[in-house]
Design a protein around this motif. Structure first.
Motif, PDB file in Angstrom:
ATOM      1  N   TYR A  72      34.992  19.145  -2.308  1.00 31.00           N
ATOM      2  CA  TYR A  72      33.736  19.356  -2.119  1.00 31.00           C
ATOM      3  C   TYR A  72      33.221  18.308  -0.925  1.00 31.00           C
ATOM      4  O   TYR A  72      32.923  18.784   0.201  1.00 31.00           O
ATOM      5  N   ARG A  73      33.065  17.212  -1.503  1.00 36.75           N
ATOM      6  CA  ARG A  73      32.517  16.170  -0.445  1.00 36.75           C
ATOM      7  C   ARG A  73      33.602  15.997   0.669  1.00 36.75           C
ATOM      8  O   ARG A  73      33.142  15.920   1.856  1.00 36.75           O
ATOM      9  N   PRO A  74      35.218  15.873   0.580  1.00 35.21           N
ATOM     10  CA  PRO A  74      36.081  15.890   1.625  1.00 35.21           C
ATOM     11  C   PRO A  74      35.687  17.071   2.792  1.00 35.21           C
ATOM     12  O   PRO A  74      35.925  16.784   3.758  1.00 35.21           O
ATOM     13  N   VAL A  75      35.529  18.193   2.352  1.00 31.17           N
ATOM     14  CA  VAL A  75      35.365  19.274   3.200  1.00 31.17           C
ATOM     15  C   VAL A  75      34.039  19.090   3.864  1.00 31.17           C
ATOM     16  O   VAL A  75      33.866  19.488   5.204  1.00 31.17           O
ATOM     17  N   LEU A  76      33.065  18.938   3.217  1.00 31.68           N
ATOM     18  CA  LEU A  76      31.832  18.745   4.060  1.00 31.68           C
ATOM     19  C   LEU A  76      31.707  17.278   4.977  1.00 31.68           C
ATOM     20  O   LEU A  76      31.346  17.217   6.067  1.00 31.68           O
ATOM     21  N   GLU A  77      32.405  16.451   4.546  1.00 30.10           N
ATOM     22  CA  GLU A  77      32.626  15.169   5.374  1.00 30.10           C
ATOM     23  C   GLU A  77      33.531  15.416   6.645  1.00 30.10           C
ATOM     24  O   GLU A  77      33.036  14.924   7.889  1.00 30.10           O
ATOM     25  N   LEU A  78      34.592  16.226   6.244  1.00 28.29           N
ATOM     26  CA  LEU A  78      35.307  16.546   7.506  1.00 28.29           C
ATOM     27  C   LEU A  78      34.718  17.259   8.662  1.00 28.29           C
ATOM     28  O   LEU A  78      34.630  17.362   9.776  1.00 28.29           O
ATOM     29  N   ALA A  79      33.967  18.394   8.183  1.00 23.34           N
ATOM     30  CA  ALA A  79      33.020  19.201   8.894  1.00 23.34           C
ATOM     31  C   ALA A  79      31.975  18.686   9.710  1.00 23.34           C
ATOM     32  O   ALA A  79      31.852  18.829  10.781  1.00 23.34           O
ATOM     33  N   MET A  80      31.241  17.693   9.099  1.00 22.56           N
ATOM     34  CA  MET A  80      30.278  16.890   9.683  1.00 22.56           C
ATOM     35  C   MET A  80      30.988  15.904  10.807  1.00 22.56           C
ATOM     36  O   MET A  80      30.506  15.815  12.021  1.00 22.56           O
ATOM     37  N   ARG A  81      32.109  15.408  10.437  1.00 27.20           N
ATOM     38  CA  ARG A  81      32.912  14.458  11.389  1.00 27.20           C
ATOM     39  C   ARG A  81      33.210  15.316  12.551  1.00 27.20           C
ATOM     40  O   ARG A  81      33.259  14.879  13.657  1.00 27.20           O
TER      41      ARG A  81
END
Length: 353
Positions: A72-81
């Motif tokens: 959850y966090r890695p996918v959200l983080e990657l999209a934001m980056r």
């Protein structure tokens, strides 16, 4: 620190209220069903270059199971980056929020801390809860981040929610929008009525999630009576799984709809697109098999374009339904004007770099 929609940059609020294309972001996996960072990033780049006004990440199309495998966090983080590095403007960033209250609040805090503007609140985990409990749940999450309400169709786990629920939900001050996705005309009208009866039609922007009725949702003036007067409400944009594919065409379609609404006109050729888009959706979402291949169908379009390497989902059983590939073949041949294959071919190498 709690986030309110009033805290958003003015251009983000203006874009949401005008109405934009918000793709529901899929999950790019490799053959071992591990996150394919390169292709996940390429998808975000594609959506932005196609003209999408925002991204919805961690939602149904991203697969709710990302939470069970620690993504959850890695996918959200990657999209934001990816958005921060690639976007020219400020896209609206919406994070999917699910689970019971403790989990949903925690996800809202993660999304807020990563810079997301709002949370799309799924109530699927609260089956059997009373209306009071559902409203208390929404209020608790809204104390962390602005909400986009979500009427998820029951066929994929959503709850049936009456007008009374939507009236009370719309009275929550930190609700900025509602995604209407019950795939049901009567229930769509329930949301419109609830928002109007709550006196929230100016604050809450309606987005279609009815992938089976996209064009007419966007063209229809919805008229509801409350407090002794009639209010006309429009669905302004779309937050759609169907708009995870052929996105440049979706942006052009929404532009045409906005122009038609401004001119108080609905050209016959634009109206005709409703049935064509719905026919494509039936194939891509695997309606014939009760939506079994709904996510795999989106993946199949992206695979054919080269954006994804395969149609793998986290659940190995989640794949194309019987006859779905042939249906996708049929609609691709029947409606070549609805795809954006040439646009993807021209830019694919750059997005994958």
């Amino acid at each position: 620190m709690a986030l309110r929609w009033q805290d958003w940059p003015p251009e983000v609020l203006a874009a949401l209220r005008k109405g934009v294309v918000i793709p529901a972001h899929p999950l790019a996996l490799d053959a071992e069903r591990k996150l394919d960072v390169r292709r996940q990033r390429a998808l975000a780049r594609y959506y932005l270059d196609a003209g999408a006004g925002g991204l919805a990440v961690g939602v149904h199309t991203t697969q709710f199971a990302i939470r069970e495998v620690g993504l959850y966090r890695p996918v959200l983080e990657l999209a934001m980056r990816s958005v921060t590095e690639w976007a020219r403007g400020r896209p609206i960033m919406i994070a999917g929020l699910s689970g019971r209250t403790t989990q949903a609040v925690s996800e809202a805090q993660i999304a807020r801390d990563l810079g997301y503007h709002a949370g799309l609140l799924s109530l699927a985990a609260l089956k059997g809860a009373s209306e009071d409990e559902l409203i208390a749940h929404a209020q608790a999450v809204a104390r962390e981040i602005p909400l986009v309400g979500f009427y998820l169709q029951p066929a994929v786990g959503g709850l049936v929610l009456p007008v009374s629920f939507w009236r009370r939900f719309a009275q929550i001050e930190n609700v900025a929008a509602i995604k209407i996705a019950p795939f049901n005309r009567y229930r769509t009208l329930d949301v419109v009525r609830g928002v109007v009866e709550a006196g929230a039609a100016e604050r809450i922007t309606l987005y279609t999630g009815n992938d089976d009725h996209i064009v007419l949702d966007l063209l229809t003036p919805f008229i509801a009576r409350a407090n002794g007067r009639e209010t006309t409400v429009r669905i302004k944009g779309g937050l759609l799984g169907h708009w995870s594919v052929w996105v440049k065409n979706a942006v052009e379609l929404l532009d045409r709809v906005h122009a038609a609404v401004a001119a108080d006109s609905a050209p016959a050729d634009l109206l005709a697109l409703d049935s064509q888009v719905t026919d494509c959706n039936a194939a891509i979402f695997d309606v014939a098999n009760d939506f079994h291949g709904v996510i795999a169908g989106c993946h199949e379009i992206l695979r054919r374009q080269g954006l994804l390497a395969g149609i793998w989902c986290l659940d190995p059983q989640e794949t194309l339904g019987p006859g779905q590939k042939e249906e996708i073949d049929r609609v691709c041949a029947a409606y070549p004007h609805l795809n954006d294959d040439a646009f993807v071919r021209a830019n694919l190498e750059r997005w994958l770099s």
